[in-house]
Design an enzyme around this catalytic site. Structure first.
Site, PDB file in Angstrom:
ATOM      1  CG  HIS A 200      28.905  41.761  43.957  1.00  0.00           C
ATOM      2  ND1 HIS A 200      28.186  41.766  45.141  1.00  0.00           N
ATOM      3  CD2 HIS A 200      28.741  40.535  43.415  1.00  0.00           C
ATOM      4  CE1 HIS A 200      27.612  40.582  45.290  1.00  0.00           C
ATOM      5  NE2 HIS A 200      27.942  39.822  44.257  1.00  0.00           N
TER       6      HIS A 200
ATOM      7  CB  SER B 153      35.103  38.644  40.135  1.00  0.00           C
ATOM      8  OG  SER B 153      33.939  38.580  40.920  1.00  0.00           O
TER       9      SER B 153
ATOM     10  CD  GLU C 270      31.855  35.003  37.527  1.00  0.00           C
ATOM     11  OE1 GLU C 270      31.535  33.928  38.065  1.00  0.00           O
ATOM     12  OE2 GLU C 270      31.741  36.109  38.089  1.00  0.00           O
ATOM     13  CD  GLN C 271      34.896  42.538  36.001  1.00  0.00           C
ATOM     14  OE1 GLN C 271      35.594  43.352  35.412  1.00  0.00           O
ATOM     15  NE2 GLN C 271      34.383  42.787  37.201  1.00  0.00           N
TER      16      GLN C 271
ATOM     17  CG  PHE D 169      26.126  47.713  36.063  1.00  0.00           C
ATOM     18  CD1 PHE D 169      24.755  47.838  35.862  1.00  0.00           C
ATOM     19  CD2 PHE D 169      26.869  46.971  35.159  1.00  0.00           C
ATOM     20  CE1 PHE D 169      24.146  47.220  34.776  1.00  0.00           C
ATOM     21  CE2 PHE D 169      26.271  46.350  34.075  1.00  0.00           C
ATOM     22  CZ  PHE D 169      24.906  46.480  33.881  1.00  0.00           C
TER      23      PHE D 169
END
Length: 176
Positions: free
Chosen positions: A73, A90, A93-94, A125
């Protein structure tokens, strides 16, 4: 009218292993093995059952496989984001949390927290950022940095469950 890009459960249950992996291999970040192994647990009575089989596959994997999976990730607002080398999911989403354009002080905070977190836990994280403000993400990040390693691995997997369920809902007709 049904979305032509989505499959319903009956169509999903008719997929062979290769087709299932093609369709769902990207739901879990850089981990097509999750879809490959979960396919054997079909047919699926619901999207919940499908997602549950996928999450059980991850949670049942040996510790070293889970840690390698977690390390697949990207860091939040990290080097992959700056290089624009994240998966499309990703990046979206970010971006939805504004992590793709931040003031320098927030970027520095993410860099400091990312480094400290990786040193402490050995993986990045992970949090489901969709629907969360950057300030909320930073506060959760700082709080989770104080957690115990075993608890933090479970927290990361719980967040992955939220992320991947949202991804499945975008792929399966009648879900979400």
């Amino acid at each position: 009218m049904a979305d032509p890009g989505k499959l319903d459960l009956a169509a999903i249950n008719r997929l062979d292993a290769a087709g299932f992996v093609v369709r769902f291999g990207g739901v879990f970040e850089h981990a097509a093995w999750v879809a490959e192994r979960a396919h054997a647990h079909g047919p699926f009575a619901s999207v919940d059952a499908l997602h549950g089989a996928m999450m059980r596959t991850v949670r049942a994997a040996p510790a070293e496989t889970r840690i390698a999976f977690l390390n697949g990730h990207p860091e939040l607002a990290g080097p992959e984001a700056r290089a624009r080398s994240m998966t499309a999911d990703s990046a979206s989403e970010q971006g939805s949390a504004g992590l793709d354009h931040m003031p320098p002080e927030d970027a520095e905070a993410f860099d400091r927290l990312n480094a400290a977190y990786r040193r402490r836990f050995g993986f990045p994280f992970i949090i489901a950022v969709r629907g969360r403000a950057r300030s909320e993400i930073l506060a959760i990040f700082a709080a989770r940095l104080r957690g115990a390693p075993a608890e933090e691995e479970q927290a990361a997997l719980d967040e992955i469950a939220l992320i991947t369920r949202m991804r499945l809902d975008r792929l399966v007709a009648g879900s979400g």
